[in-house]
Enzyme design. Sequence first.
Site, PDB file in Angstrom:
ATOM      1  N   PRO I  20       0.806  -1.225   0.000  1.00 41.18           N
ATOM      2  CA  PRO I  20       0.000   0.000   0.000  1.00 41.18           C
ATOM      3  C   PRO I  20       0.836   1.271   0.000  1.00 41.18           C
ATOM      4  CG  PRO I  20      -0.014  -1.028   2.162  1.00 41.18           C
ATOM      5  CD  PRO I  20       0.622  -2.009   1.235  1.00 41.18           C
ATOM      6  N   ASN I  21       0.371   2.244  -0.733  1.00 43.21           N
ATOM      7  CA  ASN I  21       0.941   3.595  -0.801  1.00 43.21           C
ATOM      8  C   ASN I  21       2.217   3.671  -1.624  1.00 43.21           C
ATOM      9  OD1 ASN I  21      -0.967   5.084   0.897  1.00 43.21           O
ATOM     10  ND2 ASN I  21      -0.223   3.742   2.520  1.00 43.21           N
ATOM     11  N   ARG I  28       5.014  12.228  -3.194  1.00 46.44           N
ATOM     12  CA  ARG I  28       4.741  12.870  -1.914  1.00 46.44           C
ATOM     13  C   ARG I  28       5.778  12.424  -0.874  1.00 46.44           C
ATOM     14  NH1 ARG I  28       0.556  16.649  -1.504  1.00 46.44           N
ATOM     15  NH2 ARG I  28      -0.262  16.682  -3.620  1.00 46.44           N
ATOM     16  N   TYR I  33      11.051   8.945   1.628  1.00 48.40           N
ATOM     17  CA  TYR I  33      11.275   7.906   0.628  1.00 48.40           C
ATOM     18  C   TYR I  33      12.085   8.357  -0.587  1.00 48.40           C
ATOM     19  CZ  TYR I  33       7.568   5.573   3.198  1.00 48.40           C
ATOM     20  OH  TYR I  33       6.802   4.991   4.171  1.00 48.40           O
ATOM     21  N   ASN I  85       7.680  -5.785  -1.186  1.00 48.84           N
ATOM     22  CA  ASN I  85       7.782  -4.669  -0.255  1.00 48.84           C
ATOM     23  C   ASN I  85       6.400  -4.537   0.365  1.00 48.84           C
ATOM     24  OD1 ASN I  85       7.765  -2.288   1.116  1.00 48.84           O
ATOM     25  ND2 ASN I  85       8.854  -1.111  -0.459  1.00 48.84           N
ATOM     26  N   ALA I  88       3.263  -0.846   4.804  1.00 44.14           N
ATOM     27  CA  ALA I  88       2.585  -0.865   6.102  1.00 44.14           C
ATOM     28  C   ALA I  88       1.998  -2.224   6.453  1.00 44.14           C
ATOM     29  CB  ALA I  88       1.489   0.195   6.120  1.00 44.14           C
ATOM     30  N   GLU I 109      11.940  -9.908   1.439  1.00 47.90           N
ATOM     31  CA  GLU I 109      11.223  -8.712   1.905  1.00 47.90           C
ATOM     32  C   GLU I 109      12.137  -7.507   1.770  1.00 47.90           C
ATOM     33  OE1 GLU I 109      10.136  -9.039   6.025  1.00 47.90           O
ATOM     34  OE2 GLU I 109       9.276  -7.026   6.114  1.00 47.90           O
ATOM     35  N   HIS I 111      12.513  -3.078   2.036  1.00 49.96           N
ATOM     36  CA  HIS I 111      11.975  -1.793   2.504  1.00 49.96           C
ATOM     37  C   HIS I 111      12.879  -0.681   1.986  1.00 49.96           C
ATOM     38  CE1 HIS I 111       8.987  -3.454   5.297  1.00 49.96           C
ATOM     39  NE2 HIS I 111       9.857  -4.417   5.499  1.00 49.96           N
ATOM     40  N   ARG I 118      12.626   4.549  12.317  1.00 50.59           N
ATOM     41  CA  ARG I 118      11.335   5.248  12.311  1.00 50.59           C
ATOM     42  C   ARG I 118      10.544   4.883  13.579  1.00 50.59           C
ATOM     43  NH1 ARG I 118       8.491   4.902   6.689  1.00 50.59           N
ATOM     44  NH2 ARG I 118       7.410   6.727   7.591  1.00 50.59           N
TER      45      ARG I 118
END
Lengths: 158, 158, 158, 158, 158, 158, 158, 158, 158, 158, 158, 158
Positions: I20-21, I28, I33, I85, I88, I109, I111, I118
């Site tokens: 997601p995102n 943005r 990122y 990836n 969230a 996996e 990221h 974070r």
Amino acid sequence: MLPDATGGTNLLKLMVLHGPNLNMLGKREPSVYGNVTLDSINENLRALAEELRVELSITQSNHEGELITLIQEAPDRGVSGVLINPAAYGHTSVALRDALLAVGLPFVEVHLSNIHSREPFRHQTYLAGIASGIVIGFGANSYLLGLRGLVEKLRSGA
Amino acid sequence: MLPDATGGTNLLKLMVLHGPNLNMLGKREPSVYGNVTLDSINENLRALAEELRVELSITQSNHEGELITLIQEAPDRGVSGVLINPAAYGHTSVALRDALLAVGLPFVEVHLSNIHSREPFRHQTYLAGIASGIVIGFGANSYLLGLRGLVEKLRSGA
Amino acid sequence: MLPDATGGTNLLKLMVLHGPNLNMLGKREPSVYGNVTLDSINENLRALAEELRVELSITQSNHEGELITLIQEAPDRGVSGVLINPAAYGHTSVALRDALLAVGLPFVEVHLSNIHSREPFRHQTYLAGIASGIVIGFGANSYLLGLRGLVEKLRSGA
Amino acid sequence: MLPDATGGTNLLKLMVLHGPNLNMLGKREPSVYGNVTLDSINENLRALAEELRVELSITQSNHEGELITLIQEAPDRGVSGVLINPAAYGHTSVALRDALLAVGLPFVEVHLSNIHSREPFRHQTYLAGIASGIVIGFGANSYLLGLRGLVEKLRSGA
Amino acid sequence: MLPDATGGTNLLKLMVLHGPNLNMLGKREPSVYGNVTLDSINENLRALAEELRVELSITQSNHEGELITLIQEAPDRGVSGVLINPAAYGHTSVALRDALLAVGLPFVEVHLSNIHSREPFRHQTYLAGIASGIVIGFGANSYLLGLRGLVEKLRSGA
Amino acid sequence: MLPDATGGTNLLKLMVLHGPNLNMLGKREPSVYGNVTLDSINENLRALAEELRVELSITQSNHEGELITLIQEAPDRGVSGVLINPAAYGHTSVALRDALLAVGLPFVEVHLSNIHSREPFRHQTYLAGIASGIVIGFGANSYLLGLRGLVEKLRSGA
Amino acid sequence: MLPDATGGTNLLKLMVLHGPNLNMLGKREPSVYGNVTLDSINENLRALAEELRVELSITQSNHEGELITLIQEAPDRGVSGVLINPAAYGHTSVALRDALLAVGLPFVEVHLSNIHSREPFRHQTYLAGIASGIVIGFGANSYLLGLRGLVEKLRSGA
Amino acid sequence: MLPDATGGTNLLKLMVLHGPNLNMLGKREPSVYGNVTLDSINENLRALAEELRVELSITQSNHEGELITLIQEAPDRGVSGVLINPAAYGHTSVALRDALLAVGLPFVEVHLSNIHSREPFRHQTYLAGIASGIVIGFGANSYLLGLRGLVEKLRSGA
Amino acid sequence: MLPDATGGTNLLKLMVLHGPNLNMLGKREPSVYGNVTLDSINENLRALAEELRVELSITQSNHEGELITLIQEAPDRGVSGVLINPAAYGHTSVALRDALLAVGLPFVEVHLSNIHSREPFRHQTYLAGIASGIVIGFGANSYLLGLRGLVEKLRSGA
Amino acid sequence: MLPDATGGTNLLKLMVLHGPNLNMLGKREPSVYGNVTLDSINENLRALAEELRVELSITQSNHEGELITLIQEAPDRGVSGVLINPAAYGHTSVALRDALLAVGLPFVEVHLSNIHSREPFRHQTYLAGIASGIVIGFGANSYLLGLRGLVEKLRSGA
Amino acid sequence: MLPDATGGTNLLKLMVLHGPNLNMLGKREPSVYGNVTLDSINENLRALAEELRVELSITQSNHEGELITLIQEAPDRGVSGVLINPAAYGHTSVALRDALLAVGLPFVEVHLSNIHSREPFRHQTYLAGIASGIVIGFGANSYLLGLRGLVEKLRSGA
Amino acid sequence: MLPDATGGTNLLKLMVLHGPNLNMLGKREPSVYGNVTLDSINENLRALAEELRVELSITQSNHEGELITLIQEAPDRGVSGVLINPAAYGHTSVALRDALLAVGLPFVEVHLSNIHSREPFRHQTYLAGIASGIVIGFGANSYLLGLRGLVEKLRSGA
């Protein structure tokens, strides 16, 4: 406590919900879940439903939102109770709990494997605290015992 | 701090998002959420929007992914701020937080009931820490106060 | 849910309490709280009170005991509700909670800044669980929204 | 890093605050705090202040609110720094922390006994994280070392 | 409580230990530790030692085992007290604590920066609970205050 | 273990302290605390005190600082023991504990309601660990039992 | 993001650090780490280094202090980045973190096995939070991927 | 389960490791560890070794890295088992655990004092979970019992 | 461990999943990122895939359920491994973990940002414990390194 | 530290207690406890007792209350020390601890298997903190080592 | 709130239960419990019972199951309330709580020593949350105060 | 999965165990457990047993030790499986778990009420992790469903 053995008029309608990944049953990871397929579970459920004279509406979904919507629509479809294997969403979905709270139908939560002998994050579900009954660890038979328990609970008026 | 009272050119567009199960408002479980329906909340929101001269785009969804996509599309639709009742997803969705972080729009989080007097897992939300403002426990009025607060925040430039 | 628009007889008396250090607003640490003074907040509150036809009794205190005593005396002074920014005492004072429990008046808790984006010990307050409503993070406007919400709650009888 | 040795014009004004129960020093419970009285501590502080050419305003209070108010008034009194033994309030008072944050003055936190060898709830203070310096466990000498450290910090401009 | 002002016979020998990475002081990461070098700290320590008429043996080591051995040998070298900045080993080394327990010498723990305003794992040290005194956050001056405090503690017999 | 039944010379002086909000007893929230007033509790205490031939000094305060000061002054007033209902301050005040530690008087802690059947934050008090005795949950009778227990403890020299 | 393919002048010097017990690779416990030896890993690293035109300085140590000292000396040796497998010290050494913070060089943390599928105390490292990149679970290939990632990060200036 | 009583050919070689600060035994802090010296423990160990016909290689080190290296070299030296008092490193060293895992030799962990009656951070060791046996609290005799247990375990093939 | 350099017959099919995102990348929040878009990442992935002679099927979805279904269908599509990836959903989705467990395919996996620097709730993922490899913090290059690692793992048969 | 080798008069009487389920030893679950029976353990204990010239009274019970009563009666029976394998009651019985505290006899706690490599709830026992010595993980030999250690402790007067 | 002083007809029957190890009172460990025997406590209880005109049935047991059975039989024996010192079982027995819940009789929990100044596992009991009243720390007098409180509670009908 | 319908030779013997306080069923506290008596549950169990052609041995006990002994004797009595409602002992008894582990018989755990909607300490049982199946919350029907599930599990050989 036994179901009444009387009439055809008293036909209960129940909803059976299979949560995410249960469509994979019998296809993969048999060491955890055995090699029974979801189709054979549904057949067994329908056979028992006939025996218990209840009508089943059965759905599997990988989408949290779809499961929620199905639960929300249950009362309008004349459903009197829900048999649900929330699978992974049981451990993470407050929204599923809220849907069940919102419709206020009695429901039975079932799990194929013993969630208490797996990873710690599987030891708790958001549904357990508000379930009418819980059946865990009997493999495919968890569904049949859960259905039986749900029907008897509804018929006994408890 | 008061909104400017001037012109028609300054018409703010805001997005109102209702999270999972809020479509059931007024239908079920009135002991927790009262018996106001989502429709009447939306009517009141539109009435207040007119008074405040803002334009609202209102959506309810039971799907986490849909809510995320709606938020992502907001900037392209000219939306300047979001009024969101995340309901259960507030407690479990990091993805919703990420969507709001990604678009960077100011947003106000509202809850109908007092989440702090319910189960412990409802005392925290993933959105609270990045919200522009939070309104909790006023029932349907939480939305109206939240809308008012969001508009005033946007107009004051704070 | 809208306030009745009728009469002069129905003049609500409300108590506004500002907790410790709020007398310093606008004087120090503007990066956290902005540069609005407590006086200007009180002026805005009085202006809104007039608009909403309610009477306000406003006090600030750095003393936990004084705040407790003020709350205890509220019913005898004809106060129908409390608007309180407990500031730091919200996080540490069970006695303040007990005072509000003892008088049994509806109250709204407000915070200027977003307590959920500050230190972890600010994420919880002893008042939140028993508040009628909570408004967080709108700066000085938190008070105005909180007052509006409190008045509407009292007038609607909710 | 040494204080400038120059002029009379550079007279620093500092506030010394003794928290709750410190007025009992030397009177009771000598096994924990020794038998030095608060008066003798203050005398030693004044002697050292003279040596360091700073002016001290010294107060003890059992009231959290009074300590807060004293801190708030410090800037208007020309105070440049605070030497504080918060005693028990260090462990429980967010409001004291907020007062120090609000005035933004550098402050040094001192403790007579070693709080880390006492009950677990004494191992943390709300002030420690924002202090300019901390001195613990030297008995009455904690104050003198703390004063020295505060003065040198202020004079060095660090 | 003041040091005796008498004689040359009473020359205290103290050990100063600098833990891991303190040899990097002033070379790197000045935003955390300032730009004072370890050499200048040692010079200041020696100057103050002369003023206080004590003899210092100063060592820095990146090896936990070396620091332990140095502490173990201190009594045989006639050392009466230890001034130690354990740096990171303060947070992780039970063995360092045991070495100090084994020799039973009074010691003062110092930290340049305020460990309570850094990461949570820096808020506790294994040495704090058994230290004679602790000085935190005064930069290089922490050492000087700590030395002063240690000497006064030893001379006062407290 | 029984009190001596002898003489008038042996007149014990005891201090009774009522913590915050106990002045509201019988006025508000009878579901938790019953409808006995503080005055009637004090009357009963005085009647029992006469029977047990002890002298009582009774005070209620909403101020933590006042309670601390009262405890500090007790020894100079010839008080031999304290009967205290710390109410909410029992759960939050280390300073109250310190005051009782400082004067070193035996004290009995009483609570009207069963704090163990209320919110989790009421299950612990800072006073319990150092109390001579604790009486919980007997309503107004908690005071009388506590007084009796305190007197017998003092008279038996235990 | 791809490395520049140009010149010999741009020869990066990198340090490779193998933490405790990695000298045992391939000798013992192959069920966890496979049977690749450290020598063969180093050969593969050197081959890739040549391909990427970087120079490697490779060291293994069982001593926390030695690893710290090696890191401290890196900048003076013209090293631009560090590839480190901290092994067990990753989970326990704040001092190693401090050394990397002190020199301020970008570094990549690698682990042969998947630390997240082993004991809970291996799920966290003190280095992870400040690493430029992390590669876990690819066996000996973790080093090669980590080296590639480090070089590309340094060359891209990211 | 009893050791075979046969031949000289079957001479076991065992490694005895004493962790940090154990060289101080009998010199300092006798209230915790008694006043037996490490030399006398080693003598007793050698005497028992002769009786049990095993060969001992005994080392003490304050360096975590040295202990690790010693363990790593044990298999090449023909060592069949390890008797280790890890002292403080038992509570903090994952690397020591890894060294023992890497060589895969059976080992017995011993502690002189009862670690379960000391500070909480001494209640757990990283070695306990993988030890062949553990002996705690018998003072110097812990070593002798541990040696006996280790030899019998090795000889019984269990 | 190096990939075989042989034939066209051995064409691996891999699935790349963006959670997601991630469709918002480069649009943005560049401070977290970077400003690389998802399209450019996919182009780089396809370029590397060609170089490594593997075939990629790439999908992004904001829906947990869609990601689950994609994973479930992978084996029937001839996919041999997954590069994911989870964004969230890695922190909140047990169902995603279950889908990967159900199909039993090796997966890597990745990221973009360093999740360990974070918020705390990003430090753990439900996928990490069962991943074949993990790559964190290299920005867009995390994907390329992860793809390389996955291909080499599959080709080496490890 | 060795037992005196002298006289018949010095015949120690010791109690051996086997907790719940130890009567099942060797009958069931050999993978955890081996296949030694309780009878053979008792025989070995009696043989060693003869060698050490001590008298044993041995009992097994599945009843917490019986074990408590046996411990309480020990002093009246002339017992000087207790060798106890509390089995599961070690992890759950405060009453057993209290019985041992009440009689004040030295006791040694033994466990057949390594409780630290089993479920987390087996890592702690209520007896450990007050035991004279603890022996864990040597199988049936744990008893023999424990008996030896207990006898030597009693004879040495330590 | 005072007991009625009237009639012989109103003879209350109460059950007194002493939990495990209380039969050892006065025999052992006087430093914790004093040197009063259980017999003398029972005599004092019977004397007070006579004064208060109630009938007592007193039992001590080391068996959790016996205490449960005694409680279960209480209603059939005409018992109106229970005075119980659960001793160690208070901290570990949910079954005891269930027995008291099952019979629904009011009960008072007493403890001789102050459980809040002993080990942390003694700070909570499973009975406290459902007790009518709790008396802690008055030694043998705890029983007398508890009996008095129980009788007055029963007679007052509260 | 369905039971074989064949022969009389295949008569299963099962043990039914009712834990503490279940003898009180139907007599007390009907709000939690309903008003069914244990006798009627046993009758229903025997009726179902006849239908399923299994033989039941049914016992209730308030003694943990008795339940343990009954389980230990089950294999020698030819019992093939256990149906157990551990009641409160489920939450506190590791010894019960050990007894079931020791005999290695399949067992089904049942609870009348929903333990997940009661106090937190009832949400976990020591038996759950090793049970063959779990049935919760169906009232007396939990036993019947559990018996059915146990028989089917044994007959299917799963």
